[in-house]
Scaffold this motif. Structure first.
Motif, PDB file in Angstrom:
ATOM      1  N   PHE A  44      -6.759  41.222  -7.340  1.00  0.00           N
ATOM      2  CA  PHE A  44      -6.757  39.842  -6.851  1.00  0.00           C
ATOM      3  C   PHE A  44      -7.138  39.805  -5.370  1.00  0.00           C
ATOM      4  CE2 PHE A  44      -4.483  36.277  -4.869  1.00  0.00           C
ATOM      5  CZ  PHE A  44      -4.904  35.214  -5.646  1.00  0.00           C
ATOM      6  N   LEU A  45      -6.562  40.707  -4.594  1.00  0.00           N
ATOM      7  CA  LEU A  45      -6.845  40.765  -3.158  1.00  0.00           C
ATOM      8  C   LEU A  45      -8.290  41.174  -2.880  1.00  0.00           C
ATOM      9  CD1 LEU A  45      -3.551  42.376  -1.829  1.00  0.00           C
ATOM     10  CD2 LEU A  45      -4.503  40.190  -1.086  1.00  0.00           C
ATOM     11  N   SER A  46      -8.915  41.822  -3.841  1.00  0.00           N
ATOM     12  CA  SER A  46     -10.293  42.282  -3.670  1.00  0.00           C
ATOM     13  C   SER A  46     -11.295  41.370  -4.367  1.00  0.00           C
ATOM     14  CB  SER A  46     -10.433  43.709  -4.234  1.00  0.00           C
ATOM     15  OG  SER A  46      -9.539  44.593  -3.599  1.00  0.00           O
ATOM     16  N   ALA A  47     -10.906  40.142  -4.626  1.00  0.00           N
ATOM     17  CA  ALA A  47     -11.774  39.196  -5.337  1.00  0.00           C
ATOM     18  C   ALA A  47     -13.120  39.060  -4.637  1.00  0.00           C
ATOM     19  CB  ALA A  47     -11.093  37.840  -5.442  1.00  0.00           C
ATOM     20  N   ASP A  48     -14.171  38.986  -5.434  1.00  0.00           N
ATOM     21  CA  ASP A  48     -15.530  38.886  -4.892  1.00  0.00           C
ATOM     22  C   ASP A  48     -15.862  37.489  -4.383  1.00  0.00           C
ATOM     23  OD1 ASP A  48     -16.217  41.569  -5.439  1.00  0.00           O
ATOM     24  OD2 ASP A  48     -16.608  41.069  -7.537  1.00  0.00           O
ATOM     25  N   ILE A  49     -15.256  36.478  -5.009  1.00  0.00           N
ATOM     26  CA  ILE A  49     -15.644  35.110  -4.676  1.00  0.00           C
ATOM     27  C   ILE A  49     -14.478  34.172  -4.980  1.00  0.00           C
ATOM     28  CG2 ILE A  49     -16.617  34.596  -6.960  1.00  0.00           C
ATOM     29  CD1 ILE A  49     -18.938  33.166  -5.463  1.00  0.00           C
ATOM     30  N   SER A  94      -0.092  38.854   2.466  1.00  0.00           N
ATOM     31  CA  SER A  94      -0.339  39.466   3.775  1.00  0.00           C
ATOM     32  C   SER A  94       0.757  40.428   4.204  1.00  0.00           C
ATOM     33  CB  SER A  94      -0.490  38.375   4.842  1.00  0.00           C
ATOM     34  OG  SER A  94       0.664  37.565   4.900  1.00  0.00           O
ATOM     35  N   ASN A  95       1.822  40.564   3.408  1.00  0.00           N
ATOM     36  CA  ASN A  95       2.941  41.447   3.769  1.00  0.00           C
ATOM     37  C   ASN A  95       2.578  42.893   3.454  1.00  0.00           C
ATOM     38  OD1 ASN A  95       5.345  42.791   4.146  1.00  0.00           O
ATOM     39  ND2 ASN A  95       6.587  41.182   3.214  1.00  0.00           N
ATOM     40  N   PRO A  96       2.423  43.728   4.478  1.00  0.00           N
ATOM     41  CA  PRO A  96       2.009  45.121   4.237  1.00  0.00           C
ATOM     42  C   PRO A  96       3.039  45.953   3.486  1.00  0.00           C
ATOM     43  CG  PRO A  96       2.635  44.809   6.535  1.00  0.00           C
ATOM     44  CD  PRO A  96       2.621  43.448   5.904  1.00  0.00           C
ATOM     45  N   SER A  97       4.283  45.489   3.476  1.00  0.00           N
ATOM     46  CA  SER A  97       5.324  46.266   2.795  1.00  0.00           C
ATOM     47  C   SER A  97       5.421  45.945   1.306  1.00  0.00           C
ATOM     48  CB  SER A  97       6.689  45.990   3.448  1.00  0.00           C
ATOM     49  OG  SER A  97       7.053  44.631   3.283  1.00  0.00           O
ATOM     50  N   THR A  98       4.657  44.946   0.886  1.00  0.00           N
ATOM     51  CA  THR A  98       4.690  44.571  -0.529  1.00  0.00           C
ATOM     52  C   THR A  98       4.061  45.659  -1.390  1.00  0.00           C
ATOM     53  OG1 THR A  98       4.507  42.224   0.046  1.00  0.00           O
ATOM     54  CG2 THR A  98       4.003  42.829  -2.221  1.00  0.00           C
ATOM     55  N   GLN A  99       4.738  46.022  -2.466  1.00  0.00           N
ATOM     56  CA  GLN A  99       4.197  46.994  -3.405  1.00  0.00           C
ATOM     57  C   GLN A  99       3.384  46.243  -4.460  1.00  0.00           C
ATOM     58  OE1 GLN A  99       4.543  50.403  -3.150  1.00  0.00           O
ATOM     59  NE2 GLN A  99       5.454  49.891  -1.158  1.00  0.00           N
ATOM     60  N   PHE A 100       2.070  46.265  -4.277  1.00  0.00           N
ATOM     61  CA  PHE A 100       1.211  45.510  -5.171  1.00  0.00           C
ATOM     62  C   PHE A 100       0.922  46.293  -6.449  1.00  0.00           C
ATOM     63  CE2 PHE A 100      -0.198  43.650  -1.023  1.00  0.00           C
ATOM     64  CZ  PHE A 100       0.244  42.360  -1.280  1.00  0.00           C
ATOM     65  N   THR A 101       0.842  45.559  -7.545  1.00  0.00           N
ATOM     66  CA  THR A 101       0.405  46.159  -8.804  1.00  0.00           C
ATOM     67  C   THR A 101      -1.118  46.270  -8.776  1.00  0.00           C
ATOM     68  OG1 THR A 101       0.126  44.030  -9.913  1.00  0.00           O
ATOM     69  CG2 THR A 101       2.320  45.022  -9.992  1.00  0.00           C
ATOM     70  N   LYS A 102      -1.689  46.929  -9.763  1.00  0.00           N
ATOM     71  CA  LYS A 102      -3.146  47.039  -9.839  1.00  0.00           C
ATOM     72  C   LYS A 102      -3.787  45.656  -9.947  1.00  0.00           C
ATOM     73  CE  LYS A 102      -6.955  49.067 -12.475  1.00  0.00           C
ATOM     74  NZ  LYS A 102      -7.719  47.784 -12.411  1.00  0.00           N
TER      75      LYS A 102
END
Length: 290
Positions: free
Chosen positions: A201-206, A188-196
């Motif tokens: 993972f954050l966009s998981a469907d289920i 939930s940290n907006p400053s985190t630099q996420f990898t692809k």
């Protein structure tokens, strides 16, 4: 038929084989489906659906791909009871593949003589042919999250036998809750630099989880940023830890709709989570298979 995908959904009226003379207990049923092919030289094909512990109404709701089958082929469907020494065959049914072309959803009678032939029992097994498999994704990406430290894990590390054996289906302890909160904070940290991979993972469907308390609690806390959109966790018995003989940490305590109540009640005891309980209570749990 290009692809015969069979989903074994559930069974009911499974004969009781455990306990005194099979009268006081239930069964640990599992299913084996094999193909009797008319095609010469074709290797026999067989799939097994795992056993469900202590039930006369098991739910599998899982599918196997038998590949290309002919309408002239037949399926041998066996219902078994898992035992420590020798498994018991509860019954067998032979179903032509062409039956599924006429009616893709079937409730199959599996008749069996048991209890030394004293009476005849009939189990009912629900199966279905999954069509339009060409629409299935050819590639899926799965992410696995290990549950946080449980009361069992802590007791095991401290060699505290009393704490290990004092309950079943151990919930998260303080450290486990903090570990799950650490995952939530990172997601939930907006400053985190996420990898692809992390963005995927954050966009998981289920979201699926074992129904054991420690696993579902970890999902509820740690995946809270994802659950703000998805709002549902699907509890799948097939994801639970294999129950070992005498293993109290792998023994469930509740069934059906009582599972989510236990999960939430246990979390409400943590002061650090008081401000988050409203979010957790808005998440639905799919308990169909429980």
């Amino acid at each position: 038929m290009d692809s015969f995908v069979l989903n074994v959904v559930s069974a009911r009226k499974v004969p009781r084989r455990d306990g005194i003379l099979g009268l006081t207990g239930k069964s640990d049923p599992y299913v084996i489906v094999s193909v009797n092919s008319k095609e010469e030289g074709k290797d026999p094909l067989k799939f097994t659906w795992p056993y469900k512990e202590t039930t006369t109404k098991p739910i599998w709701n899982s599918a196997r791909d038998f590949g290309s089958l002919s309408a002239d082929d037949t399926l041998k469907i066996e219902l078994w009871d898992k035992d420590l020494v020798a498994d018991d065959l509860l019954g067998t049914s032979i179903i032509p593949v062409k039956s599924f072309l006429e009616k893709p959803n079937l409730e199959i009678e599996i008749k069996s003589n048991y209890l030394f032939g004293c009476f005849r029992a009939t189990a009912l097994l629900t199966v279905e042919l999954i069509r339009n498999t060409n629409t299935f994704p050819t590639k899926k990406k799965l992410f696995f999250v290990r549950h946080g430290e449980s009361k069992w894990n802590k007791a095991q590390a401290d060699m505290d036998v009393s704490a290990m054996l004092s309950e079943t289906d151990h919930a998260l302890d303080d450290e486990g809750v903090n570990q799950a909160l650490g995952l939530e904070e990172k997601l939930s940290n907006p400053s985190t630099q996420f990898t692809k991979e992390e963005n995927d993972f954050l966009s998981a469907d289920i979201i699926f989880s074992s129904p054991l308390t420690r696993a579902a609690q970890t999902a509820l806390i740690g995946l809270n940023p994802i659950l703000q959109k998805k709002k549902i966790i699907h509890l799948k018995p097939n994801l639970r830890e294999k129950r070992n003989f005498g293993g109290r940490d792998s023994s469930g305590k509740k069934i059906g709709n009582k599972v989510p109540k236990r999960i939430l009640k246990s979390l409400s005891q943590f002061f650090i989570l008081k401000g988050k309980m409203k979010d957790y209570q808005q998440v639905q749990f799919n308990t169909f298979e429980l």
